[in-house]
Design an enzyme around this catalytic site. Sequence first.
Site, PDB file in Angstrom:
ATOM      1  N   HIS A 193       0.809  -1.227   0.000  1.00  0.00           N
ATOM      2  CA  HIS A 193       0.000   0.000   0.000  1.00  0.00           C
ATOM      3  C   HIS A 193       0.838   1.271   0.000  1.00  0.00           C
ATOM      4  O   HIS A 193       0.294   2.370  -0.225  1.00  0.00           O
ATOM      5  CB  HIS A 193      -0.976  -0.004   1.185  1.00  0.00           C
ATOM      6  CG  HIS A 193      -2.304   0.611   0.862  1.00  0.00           C
ATOM      7  ND1 HIS A 193      -3.453   0.335   1.562  1.00  0.00           N
ATOM      8  CD2 HIS A 193      -2.672   1.496  -0.099  1.00  0.00           C
ATOM      9  CE1 HIS A 193      -4.462   1.035   1.053  1.00  0.00           C
ATOM     10  NE2 HIS A 193      -4.006   1.744   0.039  1.00  0.00           N
ATOM     11  N   ASP A 244      -9.774  -0.279   3.958  1.00  0.00           N
ATOM     12  CA  ASP A 244      -8.651  -0.967   4.598  1.00  0.00           C
ATOM     13  C   ASP A 244      -9.087  -1.579   5.920  1.00  0.00           C
ATOM     14  O   ASP A 244      -9.912  -0.995   6.631  1.00  0.00           O
ATOM     15  CB  ASP A 244      -7.516   0.050   4.862  1.00  0.00           C
ATOM     16  CG  ASP A 244      -6.136  -0.553   4.754  1.00  0.00           C
ATOM     17  OD1 ASP A 244      -5.879  -1.543   5.460  1.00  0.00           O
ATOM     18  OD2 ASP A 244      -5.330  -0.039   3.963  1.00  0.00           O
ATOM     19  N   HIS A 254      -6.813  -1.848   8.102  1.00  0.00           N
ATOM     20  CA  HIS A 254      -5.851  -1.152   8.959  1.00  0.00           C
ATOM     21  C   HIS A 254      -5.956   0.362   8.723  1.00  0.00           C
ATOM     22  O   HIS A 254      -6.534   0.792   7.717  1.00  0.00           O
ATOM     23  CB  HIS A 254      -4.439  -1.651   8.656  1.00  0.00           C
ATOM     24  CG  HIS A 254      -4.329  -3.153   8.661  1.00  0.00           C
ATOM     25  ND1 HIS A 254      -4.416  -3.903   7.510  1.00  0.00           N
ATOM     26  CD2 HIS A 254      -4.190  -4.025   9.680  1.00  0.00           C
ATOM     27  CE1 HIS A 254      -4.325  -5.181   7.811  1.00  0.00           C
ATOM     28  NE2 HIS A 254      -4.192  -5.294   9.129  1.00  0.00           N
ATOM     29  N   ASP A 288      -3.307   2.531   8.297  1.00  0.00           N
ATOM     30  CA  ASP A 288      -2.253   3.034   7.398  1.00  0.00           C
ATOM     31  C   ASP A 288      -1.952   4.488   7.682  1.00  0.00           C
ATOM     32  O   ASP A 288      -1.588   5.249   6.789  1.00  0.00           O
ATOM     33  CB  ASP A 288      -2.655   2.843   5.915  1.00  0.00           C
ATOM     34  CG  ASP A 288      -2.647   1.382   5.500  1.00  0.00           C
ATOM     35  OD1 ASP A 288      -2.404   0.514   6.366  1.00  0.00           O
ATOM     36  OD2 ASP A 288      -2.896   1.106   4.311  1.00  0.00           O
ATOM     37  N   HIS A 307       4.297   0.751   4.486  1.00  0.00           N
ATOM     38  CA  HIS A 307       2.922   0.460   4.049  1.00  0.00           C
ATOM     39  C   HIS A 307       1.895   0.701   5.168  1.00  0.00           C
ATOM     40  O   HIS A 307       0.694   0.684   4.889  1.00  0.00           O
ATOM     41  CB  HIS A 307       2.788  -0.947   3.440  1.00  0.00           C
ATOM     42  CG  HIS A 307       2.725  -2.077   4.419  1.00  0.00           C
ATOM     43  ND1 HIS A 307       2.136  -3.295   4.119  1.00  0.00           N
ATOM     44  CD2 HIS A 307       3.187  -2.187   5.673  1.00  0.00           C
ATOM     45  CE1 HIS A 307       2.246  -4.101   5.158  1.00  0.00           C
ATOM     46  NE2 HIS A 307       2.877  -3.460   6.103  1.00  0.00           N
ATOM     47  N   ASP A 336      -7.469  -1.545  -0.316  1.00  0.00           N
ATOM     48  CA  ASP A 336      -6.600  -2.600   0.216  1.00  0.00           C
ATOM     49  C   ASP A 336      -7.435  -3.875   0.301  1.00  0.00           C
ATOM     50  O   ASP A 336      -8.476  -3.905   0.975  1.00  0.00           O
ATOM     51  CB  ASP A 336      -6.098  -2.181   1.601  1.00  0.00           C
ATOM     52  CG  ASP A 336      -5.000  -3.093   2.120  1.00  0.00           C
ATOM     53  OD1 ASP A 336      -5.089  -4.320   1.902  1.00  0.00           O
ATOM     54  OD2 ASP A 336      -4.064  -2.583   2.760  1.00  0.00           O
ATOM     55  N   ASP A 395      -7.124  -6.372   1.922  1.00  0.00           N
ATOM     56  CA  ASP A 395      -7.316  -6.938   3.266  1.00  0.00           C
ATOM     57  C   ASP A 395      -8.543  -6.380   3.983  1.00  0.00           C
ATOM     58  O   ASP A 395      -8.888  -6.833   5.074  1.00  0.00           O
ATOM     59  CB  ASP A 395      -6.047  -6.831   4.112  1.00  0.00           C
ATOM     60  CG  ASP A 395      -5.670  -5.418   4.549  1.00  0.00           C
ATOM     61  OD1 ASP A 395      -6.549  -4.554   4.671  1.00  0.00           O
ATOM     62  OD2 ASP A 395      -4.465  -5.200   4.782  1.00  0.00           O
ATOM     63  N   GLU A 409      -1.947  -4.884  -1.940  1.00  0.00           N
ATOM     64  CA  GLU A 409      -1.679  -5.888  -0.898  1.00  0.00           C
ATOM     65  C   GLU A 409      -2.102  -7.303  -1.291  1.00  0.00           C
ATOM     66  O   GLU A 409      -2.183  -8.186  -0.433  1.00  0.00           O
ATOM     67  CB  GLU A 409      -2.291  -5.488   0.459  1.00  0.00           C
ATOM     68  CG  GLU A 409      -1.721  -4.183   1.037  1.00  0.00           C
ATOM     69  CD  GLU A 409      -0.302  -4.308   1.616  1.00  0.00           C
ATOM     70  OE1 GLU A 409       0.186  -5.457   1.788  1.00  0.00           O
ATOM     71  OE2 GLU A 409       0.327  -3.252   1.854  1.00  0.00           O
TER      72      GLU A 409
HETATM   73 MN    MN Z   1      -3.437  -0.756   3.558  1.00  0.00          MN
END
Ligand code: MN
Length: 335
Positions: free
Chosen positions: A131, A158, A160, A162, A175, A262, A264, A307
């Site tokens: 990312h 995402d 997360h 980030d 990332h 992303d 994920d 990712e």
């Molecule tokens: Mn990310």
Amino acid sequence: MASQTQKPSPAGAENPVTSAMTRREKAISKRRTNSVVLIYAPLHLGGSHKGVSMGPAAMRVAEVSEKIQRLGFQVEREIDVPVPPSVCFSDRATNAARCVPEILEVSQAVGAAVEQALADGAIPITIGGDHSLAIGSIAGVANHFRKLQKNFGLIWFDAHGDINTPDTTLSGNVHGMPLAVSLGHGDQRLTELFGFSPKVAPNRAALVGIRDLDDGERDMIDRSGITPFTMSDIDHLGLGKVTDLAMAAVGADVSGIHVSFDIDVIDPEVAPGVSVPAAGGFNYRESHFALELLAQSDLMCSLDIVELNPARDLRNKTAKLATQLILSALGKRIL
Ligand SMILES: [Mn+2]
């Protein structure tokens, strides 16, 4: 006889099949553009998982370009961004943010390619890679709209945040920092890419799907002024409503929305081929629906798909899903 039993259609009633085709034709005719530029960035220097460098290859195996063309788009160019060797990766001496010069080099190339695609009237789709490449793609979008004296919004999907900085990071992995960098926080070599900062105003940025945050990131989300939507918000309201709210939050007075997706953010049961999986994410239909809504708004000007980690995937399942998600983002419809 059949002809006697068929009643003539009442005036104004439409054959459902014909009207479905009309709907699709209408959707195609109101697209902002029929051109796409694919930018492959096999960048792995922002994280600890080298498998993400195989993301572009897996997307080619899934025939991403061919499928975009079958949807009715011209793929004007396919660009392979070179990535420097990973000697920086073992350098723990500067673990506040590792591989910054190398990531900056890739970001400059990604940013230039994205900006050129937008100037040519195409939708740039940057395929990662980790990312940290979004530092470059968002800088390219920002440079494009800055020259036109126009605004753009950012929706960041995402698991997360980030949104770490060298002061808050636990890993030194860049990332985990690209949203912070785009908002003007963090390593100056990155924030000052193309000579201005921030790249996006916090009141035009939304973060959707978060469920795995560092403590420093929670503070940063509070202080940054962006609009966050957690998985709890999605449980409560549904992803359709949350996507509408995210578009409304970032979409006032903008000429486009950059989508940084992303993979994920999707549940690992559905998308196992990612570097940092986090349980409790989007299901298969939610993932498509969020991007279908963006396509219907016709606001998406550019897209990152990041990712993807084929080393963790099962029979290229996640690359195939990512390819289908790109098609949804470009306006593929069920009917
Ligand atoms: Mn990310």
